[in-house]
Design an enzyme around this catalytic site. Structure first.
Site, PDB file in Angstrom:
ATOM      1  N   ASP A 101      10.126  -7.918   0.500  1.00 53.53           N
ATOM      2  CA  ASP A 101      10.922  -7.593   1.684  1.00 53.53           C
ATOM      3  C   ASP A 101      10.276  -7.956   3.018  1.00 53.53           C
ATOM      4  OD1 ASP A 101       8.828  -5.834   1.893  1.00 53.53           O
ATOM      5  OD2 ASP A 101       9.976  -4.089   1.240  1.00 53.53           O
ATOM      6  N   GLU A 123      10.655  -8.653  -7.369  1.00 51.48           N
ATOM      7  CA  GLU A 123      10.856  -7.294  -6.833  1.00 51.48           C
ATOM      8  C   GLU A 123      12.190  -7.217  -6.079  1.00 51.48           C
ATOM      9  OE1 GLU A 123       8.767  -4.839  -3.553  1.00 51.48           O
ATOM     10  OE2 GLU A 123       7.424  -4.635  -5.257  1.00 51.48           O
ATOM     11  N   GLU A 137      12.276  -4.107   6.735  1.00 48.60           N
ATOM     12  CA  GLU A 137      12.198  -4.542   5.334  1.00 48.60           C
ATOM     13  C   GLU A 137      13.525  -4.378   4.577  1.00 48.60           C
ATOM     14  OE1 GLU A 137       9.922  -2.683   6.859  1.00 48.60           O
ATOM     15  OE2 GLU A 137       8.018  -3.753   6.675  1.00 48.60           O
ATOM     16  N   HIS A 217       1.209   2.105   7.932  1.00 48.12           N
ATOM     17  CA  HIS A 217       1.416   0.935   8.806  1.00 48.12           C
ATOM     18  C   HIS A 217       2.854   0.728   9.235  1.00 48.12           C
ATOM     19  CE1 HIS A 217       3.467  -1.570   5.788  1.00 48.12           C
ATOM     20  NE2 HIS A 217       2.703  -0.952   4.917  1.00 48.12           N
ATOM     21  N   ARG A 219       6.419   0.118  10.696  1.00 47.92           N
ATOM     22  CA  ARG A 219       6.854  -0.050  12.089  1.00 47.92           C
ATOM     23  C   ARG A 219       7.608   1.174  12.604  1.00 47.92           C
ATOM     24  NH1 ARG A 219       5.962  -5.365  11.305  1.00 47.92           N
ATOM     25  NH2 ARG A 219       5.869  -6.709  13.123  1.00 47.92           N
ATOM     26  N   HIS A 250      -5.163   0.051   8.765  1.00 46.53           N
ATOM     27  CA  HIS A 250      -4.461  -1.238   8.850  1.00 46.53           C
ATOM     28  C   HIS A 250      -4.834  -1.927  10.164  1.00 46.53           C
ATOM     29  CE1 HIS A 250      -1.085  -4.073   8.951  1.00 46.53           C
ATOM     30  NE2 HIS A 250      -0.773  -3.732   7.707  1.00 46.53           N
TER      31      HIS A 250
HETATM   32  C1  UD1 Z   1       3.733  -6.560   7.288  1.00 46.48           C
HETATM   33  C2  UD1 Z   1       5.154  -6.585   6.716  1.00 46.48           C
HETATM   34  C3  UD1 Z   1       5.440  -5.305   5.946  1.00 46.48           C
HETATM   35  C4  UD1 Z   1       4.360  -5.028   4.920  1.00 46.48           C
HETATM   36  C5  UD1 Z   1       2.991  -5.052   5.594  1.00 46.48           C
HETATM   37  C6  UD1 Z   1       1.905  -4.870   4.558  1.00 46.48           C
HETATM   38  C7  UD1 Z   1       6.996  -7.686   7.916  1.00 46.48           C
HETATM   39  C8  UD1 Z   1       7.944  -7.618   9.046  1.00 46.48           C
HETATM   40  N1  UD1 Z   1       6.112  -6.690   7.804  1.00 46.48           N
HETATM   41  O1  UD1 Z   1       3.687  -5.551   8.275  1.00 46.48           O
HETATM   42  O2  UD1 Z   1       6.705  -5.416   5.314  1.00 46.48           O
HETATM   43  O3  UD1 Z   1       4.602  -3.777   4.345  1.00 46.48           O
HETATM   44  O4  UD1 Z   1       2.811  -6.307   6.252  1.00 46.48           O
HETATM   45  O5  UD1 Z   1       0.685  -4.521   5.137  1.00 46.48           O
HETATM   46  O6  UD1 Z   1       7.019  -8.637   7.167  1.00 46.48           O
HETATM   47  N2  UD1 Z   1      -3.246  -8.078  11.497  1.00 46.48           N
HETATM   48  C9  UD1 Z   1      -4.524  -8.609  11.550  1.00 46.48           C
HETATM   49  N3  UD1 Z   1      -5.057  -9.083  10.375  1.00 46.48           N
HETATM   50  C10 UD1 Z   1      -4.416  -9.063   9.191  1.00 46.48           C
HETATM   51  C11 UD1 Z   1      -3.133  -8.487   9.151  1.00 46.48           C
HETATM   52  C12 UD1 Z   1      -2.557  -8.019  10.313  1.00 46.48           C
HETATM   53  O7  UD1 Z   1      -5.138  -8.644  12.583  1.00 46.48           O
HETATM   54  O8  UD1 Z   1      -4.978  -9.514   8.191  1.00 46.48           O
HETATM   55  C13 UD1 Z   1      -2.635  -7.566  12.752  1.00 46.48           C
HETATM   56  C14 UD1 Z   1      -2.233  -8.687  13.728  1.00 46.48           C
HETATM   57  O9  UD1 Z   1      -2.473  -8.261  15.038  1.00 46.48           O
HETATM   58  C15 UD1 Z   1      -0.715  -8.810  13.488  1.00 46.48           C
HETATM   59  C16 UD1 Z   1      -0.364  -7.370  13.202  1.00 46.48           C
HETATM   60  O10 UD1 Z   1      -1.444  -6.852  12.431  1.00 46.48           O
HETATM   61  O11 UD1 Z   1      -0.048  -9.361  14.593  1.00 46.48           O
HETATM   62  C17 UD1 Z   1       0.951  -7.113  12.506  1.00 46.48           C
HETATM   63  O12 UD1 Z   1       1.108  -7.865  11.327  1.00 46.48           O
HETATM   64  P1  UD1 Z   1       2.615  -8.036  10.713  1.00 46.48           P
HETATM   65  O13 UD1 Z   1       2.534  -8.825   9.457  1.00 46.48           O
HETATM   66  O14 UD1 Z   1       3.537  -8.542  11.774  1.00 46.48           O
HETATM   67  O15 UD1 Z   1       3.079  -6.551  10.443  1.00 46.48           O
HETATM   68  P2  UD1 Z   1       2.553  -5.486   9.399  1.00 46.48           P
HETATM   69  O16 UD1 Z   1       2.713  -4.152  10.028  1.00 46.48           O
HETATM   70  O17 UD1 Z   1       1.233  -5.891   8.875  1.00 46.48           O
HETATM   71  N1  UDP Z   2      -4.467  -1.847  -0.525  1.00 45.03           N
HETATM   72  C1  UDP Z   2      -5.711  -2.504  -0.486  1.00 45.03           C
HETATM   73  N2  UDP Z   2      -6.623  -2.121   0.442  1.00 45.03           N
HETATM   74  C2  UDP Z   2      -6.387  -1.129   1.346  1.00 45.03           C
HETATM   75  C3  UDP Z   2      -5.133  -0.471   1.318  1.00 45.03           C
HETATM   76  C4  UDP Z   2      -4.189  -0.872   0.369  1.00 45.03           C
HETATM   77  O1  UDP Z   2      -5.947  -3.400  -1.291  1.00 45.03           O
HETATM   78  O2  UDP Z   2      -7.280  -0.822   2.159  1.00 45.03           O
HETATM   79  C5  UDP Z   2      -3.443  -2.291  -1.501  1.00 45.03           C
HETATM   80  C6  UDP Z   2      -2.758  -1.198  -2.308  1.00 45.03           C
HETATM   81  O3  UDP Z   2      -3.442  -0.940  -3.513  1.00 45.03           O
HETATM   82  C7  UDP Z   2      -1.372  -1.800  -2.539  1.00 45.03           C
HETATM   83  C8  UDP Z   2      -1.134  -2.654  -1.323  1.00 45.03           C
HETATM   84  O4  UDP Z   2      -2.417  -2.893  -0.755  1.00 45.03           O
HETATM   85  O5  UDP Z   2      -1.355  -2.645  -3.666  1.00 45.03           O
HETATM   86  C9  UDP Z   2      -0.241  -1.964  -0.332  1.00 45.03           C
HETATM   87  O6  UDP Z   2      -0.206  -2.692   0.863  1.00 45.03           O
HETATM   88  P1  UDP Z   2       0.460  -2.141   2.184  1.00 45.03           P
HETATM   89  O7  UDP Z   2       0.446  -0.660   2.182  1.00 45.03           O
HETATM   90  O8  UDP Z   2      -0.194  -2.861   3.311  1.00 45.03           O
HETATM   91  O9  UDP Z   2       1.941  -2.715   2.098  1.00 45.03           O
HETATM   92  P2  UDP Z   2       3.296  -2.182   1.403  1.00 45.03           P
HETATM   93  O10 UDP Z   2       3.025  -1.954  -0.041  1.00 45.03           O
HETATM   94  O11 UDP Z   2       3.719  -0.971   2.131  1.00 45.03           O
HETATM   95  O12 UDP Z   2       4.257  -3.305   1.651  1.00 45.03           O
END
Ligand code: UD1
Ligand code: UDP
Length: 376
Positions: A101, A123, A137, A217, A219, A250
């Site tokens: 998603d 999924e 999502e 994390h 939104r 996160h």
């Molecule tokens: C994204 C996904 C969400 C998923 C989540 C898993 C969308 C809209 N959101 O949300 O569905 O559940 O990932 O964690 O697709 N950042 C870093 N390093 C990283 C990752 C993120 O610095 O390795 C920071 C950056 O500033 C980035 C921000 O996090 O701009 C947001 O990342 P983004 O992928 O837009 O949103 P998530 O909240 O991570």
């Molecule tokens: N996870 C990880 N390290 C962390 C926190 C979570 O590897 O510090 C793993 C967790 O076991 C799961 C996945 O990341 O498999 C969940 O990711 P996240 O919560 O970012 O996204 P979501 O599942 O909500 O899309």
């Protein structure tokens, strides 16, 4: 006659997608005589994606490297749309696989559809029926469902959601969730896992205190939600000096900033960087209770028999709630504190919330998906 290999392209961009696509990559590797497989990461995540790629030894063929600090939904969408088209034009796949998603999945799905390429959705069929929860999502996965040609649904319920949307039954396969394949593989590797960061983590956690593990994390929790979560965590930590609240935070600045500002310096709260997958599995196993708004953790925890309080108002994983290990509690401070108290003080209640029955399958989802693709 030599049969031509089917060209498959797996696309993902964030930590959870990488974890859940890793088993599928393995399964395609096991069938390398039948498939020409390539991997494209959009790089929607960077450090958190790299951790998973490293652990599962995945080398992408394409990396769109789109992540930037404080990226917006629109900027991710626009960048992926343009960059992913180039990958499609280069490889000309027969099938594109996306997961779940995220915006990566939705946009890669749209680009594939525009290019007349068969789209396979892993999924598939999860629904809350509330387009603002989780945001964005729920809408991402509905759009991906409309675009997809083949739908790999983790459970009978997710299949039924698709059937209700008039998806043809023959285009849906119930597979279980590939997260269980990843979990079982991860636990196996963990048995002999010895790295410096693992030793450091074990030292920091120690053996004496029970652990309350936290992740978050979403939104829709940015702003007030995280303020409430942090207030609740502070109260829980103060009420229980004998417990350790461990929170791998996160990297999203909308999370990292308020959490650090509100919780750094609290004696028995340990704020740490996101953990690599095996270390996180170890920590989940070590935890007494898990507080999260994550999707994947709701699916993993029932395998480990760990009670999960979900800091959201809806879930697309009702099977995990029915299993008894997952409970929706939202982000109300008093309610969060009360639910944790109940789990910590009532042994029978805790017992009922920690059974090891997982509705998301037995770790054979990836094989089932590849077997399906072999036959079409
Ligand atoms: C994204 C996904 C969400 C998923 C989540 C898993 C969308 C809209 N959101 O949300 O569905 O559940 O990932 O964690 O697709 N950042 C870093 N390093 C990283 C990752 C993120 O610095 O390795 C920071 C950056 O500033 C980035 C921000 O996090 O701009 C947001 O990342 P983004 O992928 O837009 O949103 P998530 O909240 O991570
Ligand atoms: N996870 C990880 N390290 C962390 C926190 C979570 O590897 O510090 C793993 C967790 O076991 C799961 C996945 O990341 O498999 C969940 O990711 P996240 O919560 O970012 O996204 P979501 O599942 O909500 O899309």
């Amino acid at each position: 006659m030599i049969q031509e290999k089917k060209k498959v392209l797996l696309v993902f961009g964030t930590r959870p997608e990488a974890i859940k696509m890793a088993p599928l990559i393995r399964a395609f590797n096991d069938n390398a005589t039948l498939f020409d497989k390539r991997i494209c990461v959009t790089g929607q995540h960077k450090e958190m994606l790299d951790q998973v790629l490293d652990f599962f030894k995945i080398t992408p063929d394409y990396n769109l490297q789109i992540m930037e600090p404080k990226q917006t939904l629109t900027s991710i969408t626009a960048k992926i749309l343009l960059e992913f088209q180039k990958v499609i034009d280069d490889f000309c796949p027969d099938y594109v696989f996306v997961h779940g998603d995220t915006t990566t999945s939705m946009v890669a799905g749209l680009t594939s559809f525009y290019s007349n390429i068969k789209l396979c959705h892993v999924e598939a069929g999860l629904r809350t029926f509330d387009k603002k929860h989780p945001f964005p999502e729920e809408v991402n996965r509905r759009i991906t469902g409309v675009l997809a040609d083949y739908h790999f649904a983790p459970t009978a319920l997710s299949k039924q959601n698709l059937v209700n949307e008039k998806v043809k039954e023959e285009d849906i396969l119930v597979t279980g969730n590939t997260v269980i394949d990843a979990l079982l593989h991860g636990l196996e590797l963990l048995e002999t896992y010895q790295t410096k960061d693992f030793t450091q983590l074990k030292d920091r956690i120690g053996t004496e205190k029970e652990v309350i593990l936290v992740t978050g994390h979403r939104r829709e929790n940015h702003g007030e939600g995280f303020v409430n979560i942090c207030r609740a965590l502070k109260l829980i930590a103060l009420n229980h000096p004998d417990k350790l609240v461990v929170y791998p935070v996160h990297l999203n600045p909308n999370v990292l900033t308020p959490v650090t500002e509100m919780l750094a310096g609290v004696e028995n709260i340990l704020l740490i960087e996101p953990l690599s997958y095996p270390l996180f599995l170890w920590l989940m196993n070590r935890a007494k209770v898990i507080l999260t708004d994550s999707g994947g953790i709701q699916e993993e925890a029932p395998s480990l028999g760990k009670p999960v309080l979900v800091m959201r108002t809806t879930t697309e994983r009702p099977e995990a709630v029915a299993s008894g290990t997952v409970k929706l509690v939202g982000t109300d401070v008093e309610l969060l504190v009360a639910e944790v108290e109940k789990l910590l003080s009532d042994a029978a209640y805790y017992q009922a919330a920690s059974s090891k029955k997982n509705p998301y399958g037995d770790g054979t989802a990836a094989k089932a998906i590849v077997d399906f693709i072999k036959k079409i």
